[in-house]
Design an enzyme around this catalytic site. Structure first.
Site, PDB file in Angstrom:
ATOM      1  N   ARG A  54       0.823  -1.154   0.108  1.00 38.00           N
ATOM      2  CA  ARG A  54      -0.121  -0.288   0.013  1.00 38.00           C
ATOM      3  C   ARG A  54       0.824   1.236  -0.159  1.00 38.00           C
ATOM      4  O   ARG A  54       2.111   0.947  -0.083  1.00 38.00           O
ATOM      5  CB  ARG A  54      -0.973   0.075   1.117  1.00 38.00           C
ATOM      6  CG  ARG A  54      -0.795  -0.656   2.627  1.00 38.00           C
ATOM      7  CD  ARG A  54       0.378   0.058   3.323  1.00 38.00           C
ATOM      8  NE  ARG A  54       0.130   1.316   3.345  1.00 38.00           N
ATOM      9  CZ  ARG A  54       1.210   2.299   3.807  1.00 38.00           C
ATOM     10  NH1 ARG A  54       2.480   1.917   3.800  1.00 38.00           N
ATOM     11  NH2 ARG A  54       0.938   3.459   3.816  1.00 38.00           N
ATOM     12  N   GLY A  55       0.143   2.555  -0.015  1.00 38.54           N
ATOM     13  CA  GLY A  55       1.013   3.549  -0.437  1.00 38.54           C
ATOM     14  C   GLY A  55       1.100   4.046  -1.817  1.00 38.54           C
ATOM     15  O   GLY A  55       1.216   3.044  -2.635  1.00 38.54           O
ATOM     16  N   ALA A  56       0.751   5.282  -2.051  1.00 39.88           N
ATOM     17  CA  ALA A  56       0.494   5.566  -3.495  1.00 39.88           C
ATOM     18  C   ALA A  56       1.544   4.956  -4.705  1.00 39.88           C
ATOM     19  O   ALA A  56       1.306   4.357  -5.613  1.00 39.88           O
ATOM     20  CB  ALA A  56       0.446   7.036  -3.739  1.00 39.88           C
ATOM     21  N   GLN A 201      -1.821   2.445  10.214  1.00 38.50           N
ATOM     22  CA  GLN A 201      -0.329   2.439   9.357  1.00 38.50           C
ATOM     23  C   GLN A 201       0.467   3.238  10.172  1.00 38.50           C
ATOM     24  O   GLN A 201       1.842   2.845  10.128  1.00 38.50           O
ATOM     25  CB  GLN A 201      -0.605   2.981   8.135  1.00 38.50           C
ATOM     26  CG  GLN A 201      -1.470   2.281   6.885  1.00 38.50           C
ATOM     27  CD  GLN A 201      -2.674   2.733   7.026  1.00 38.50           C
ATOM     28  OE1 GLN A 201      -3.622   2.869   7.917  1.00 38.50           O
ATOM     29  NE2 GLN A 201      -3.536   2.642   5.791  1.00 38.50           N
ATOM     30  N   ASP A 242      -2.027  10.610  -1.699  1.00 37.20           N
ATOM     31  CA  ASP A 242      -2.404   9.702  -2.665  1.00 37.20           C
ATOM     32  C   ASP A 242      -2.999  10.446  -4.030  1.00 37.20           C
ATOM     33  O   ASP A 242      -2.811   9.965  -5.048  1.00 37.20           O
ATOM     34  CB  ASP A 242      -3.509   8.845  -2.415  1.00 37.20           C
ATOM     35  CG  ASP A 242      -3.376   8.156  -0.934  1.00 37.20           C
ATOM     36  OD1 ASP A 242      -3.198   8.650  -0.032  1.00 37.20           O
ATOM     37  OD2 ASP A 242      -2.450   6.755  -1.008  1.00 37.20           O
ATOM     38  N   LYS A 253      -4.540   9.974   3.898  1.00 35.82           N
ATOM     39  CA  LYS A 253      -5.355   9.050   4.501  1.00 35.82           C
ATOM     40  C   LYS A 253      -6.294   9.846   5.383  1.00 35.82           C
ATOM     41  O   LYS A 253      -6.162  10.813   5.939  1.00 35.82           O
ATOM     42  CB  LYS A 253      -4.195   8.578   5.653  1.00 35.82           C
ATOM     43  CG  LYS A 253      -4.804   7.430   6.415  1.00 35.82           C
ATOM     44  CD  LYS A 253      -5.771   6.269   5.888  1.00 35.82           C
ATOM     45  CE  LYS A 253      -5.144   5.801   4.674  1.00 35.82           C
ATOM     46  NZ  LYS A 253      -6.098   5.158   3.777  1.00 35.82           N
TER      47      LYS A 253
HETATM   48  C1  LIG Z   1       3.486   7.861  -0.071  1.00 33.16           C
HETATM   49  S1  LIG Z   1       1.657   7.592  -0.292  1.00 33.16           S
HETATM   50  C2  LIG Z   1       1.264   7.171   1.139  1.00 33.16           C
HETATM   51  C3  LIG Z   1       0.037   7.173   1.502  1.00 33.16           C
HETATM   52  O1  LIG Z   1      -0.701   6.156   1.165  1.00 33.16           O
HETATM   53  C4  LIG Z   1      -1.586   5.699   2.336  1.00 33.16           C
HETATM   54  O2  LIG Z   1      -2.785   5.102   2.188  1.00 33.16           O
HETATM   55  P1  LIG Z   1      -2.799   3.593   2.159  1.00 33.16           P
HETATM   56  O3  LIG Z   1      -1.934   3.124   3.432  1.00 33.16           O
HETATM   57  O4  LIG Z   1      -4.354   3.436   2.307  1.00 33.16           O
HETATM   58  O5  LIG Z   1      -2.527   2.928   0.823  1.00 33.16           O
HETATM   59  C5  LIG Z   1      -1.660   6.973   2.947  1.00 33.16           C
HETATM   60  O6  LIG Z   1      -2.769   7.718   2.415  1.00 33.16           O
HETATM   61  C6  LIG Z   1      -0.337   7.681   2.906  1.00 33.16           C
HETATM   62  O7  LIG Z   1      -0.154   8.998   3.031  1.00 33.16           O
END
Ligand SMILES: CSC[C@H]1O[C@H](OP(=O)(O)O)[C@H](O)[C@@H]1O
Length: 362
Positions: A54-56, A201, A242, A253
């Site tokens: 996960r993470g953009a 997270q 994101d 988030k």
């Molecule tokens: C470097 S992008 C990180 C960004 O992604 C996370 O969302 P997720 O864990 O649901 O993929 C979160 O919004 C972070 O800031």
């Protein structure tokens, strides 16, 4: 980054078979480091949807390798179109997913099927290598924001929300990159790590990352961030994102918007770190046009962690008959953003500044 002295990226091609894709299963962190092996496009789609990755930026890189796995199995036009559609449907908010798939499509469509597999692996590898370099640049450009507050060896307190660290990207991270570089430069940097309900997270991933790198940090409840700012214990906020609109509205988030409000009310600079692949040039109004992922209610009604007997357990934290809603992101209007930390430098959160900095891309 290193895990107990061993360098890691968050995703890589298996160095034995040289075609399967390896990831760190983030649903198992921080309790165990499980290196999963993905062998099909569908397996990558599941890994993205279920947040093993996960993470953009990492979502985009993973999808790129998902296309490569699809080509290895069947390099036909239909297979390419199917892979783009299946992977594109996994998560709606992070624009890097769409960006990476468009780049793979552009690289592969003109080729004969026979040439597509090698080209797909090459393009996915390029996306990963570029992400690492991009995030290092973000770190370099964000470092002065921390260094400027470290005069005389003063401790600098940074608050972050969710995880925008190396594990959310291929390496280095976005919001955490300046923090790692400040730490490595000998600056006494401390991070308030918001737990980031419901998936935690922050508590599970950011705390784990920072701890492995030796960065001082304190985990706090999401609801404590504003209080820390009121007490003057936060010098600046740095978060990831994101999707950023061309006008500077920021999707991140859930809970980020509340941090931005508290930061504005307390005169705390609120910075957003992002690679240019996270900018959605097609939209201006984030509230109106950024799709907000609605995830399963069970992520709110239950929590998973290590029980006192050492086992990994999932417990219910909401009455069985109580419904739950789970929007996974919110949108922070550009007016609440002090600035953007990009791979090309610091940028105001507005259309003019973004177009000036990225005129070759916009
Ligand atoms: C470097 S992008 C990180 C960004 O992604 C996370 O969302 P997720 O864990 O649901 O993929 C979160 O919004 C972070 O800031």
């Amino acid at each position: 980054m290193k895990i107990d002295g061993t360098p890691f990226r968050s995703i890589w091609v298996d160095d034995t078979d040289r075609w399967s894709v390896r990831i760190i299963d983030q649903t198992k962190l921080p309790w165990s480091i499980d290196l999963a092996r993905l062998t099909t496009m569908e397996g990558v789609a599941h890994a993205i949807k279920a947040m093993l990755v996960r993470g953009a930026p990492l979502i985009g890189a993973s999808a790129a390798y998902g296309v490569a796995l699809a080509m290895r199995a069947d390099a036909s036009d239909a297979s390419l179109a199917n892979a783009i559609a299946v992977l594109g449907a996994t998560r709606p908010t992070a624009i890097n997913l769409r960006w990476a798939l468009a780049r793979m499509q552009q690289a592969l469509q003109p080729l004969s099927p026979a040439a597509r597999t090698a080209a797909a692996y090459g393009e996915a590898a390029a996306i990963c290598d570029e992400d690492v370099a991009t995030n290092q640049a973000i770190g370099k450009h964000g470092l002065p924001l921390i260094a400027a507050r470290a005069a005389g060896g003063r401790r600098v307190n940074v608050l972050t929300h969710c995880n925008a660290g190396w594990i959310a990207t291929v390496d280095w991270g976005t919001a955490l990159a300046p923090i790692y570089m400040a730490h490595d430069a000998g600056i006494d940097v401390h991070v308030w790590v918001e737990e980031t309900r419901p998936r935690n997270q922050g508590a599970s991933l950011t705390a784990w990352e920072l701890g492995k790198h030796g960065v001082n940090h304190t985990v706090i409840a999401d609801n404590a961030g504003g209080h820390m700012m009121q007490r003057g214990d936060v010098d600046l906020v740095i978060v990831g994102t994101d999707r950023v609109t061309r006008a500077g509205d920021v999707a991140n988030k859930i809970g980020t918007y509340l941090k931005a409000l508290a930061a504005r009310d307390n005169g705390v600079p609120f910075w957003v770190a992002l690679p240019s692949s996270t900018i959605d040039w097609t939209i201006s109004d984030g509230l109106a046009d950024i799709p907000i992922e609605e995830r399963a209610a069970s992520e709110v009604t239950t929590m998973t962690g290590r029980a006192l007997d050492g086992s990994i357990a999932t417990i219910r934290v909401v009455p069985k008959d109580s419904p739950a809603a789970n929007p996974a992101f919110d949108v922070t209007p550009a007016r609440l953003v002090s600035g953007l930390i990009t791979e090309r430098g610091l940028c105001d959160a507005n259309e003019f500044a973004l177009r000036e900095m990225f005129r070759d891309i916009a």
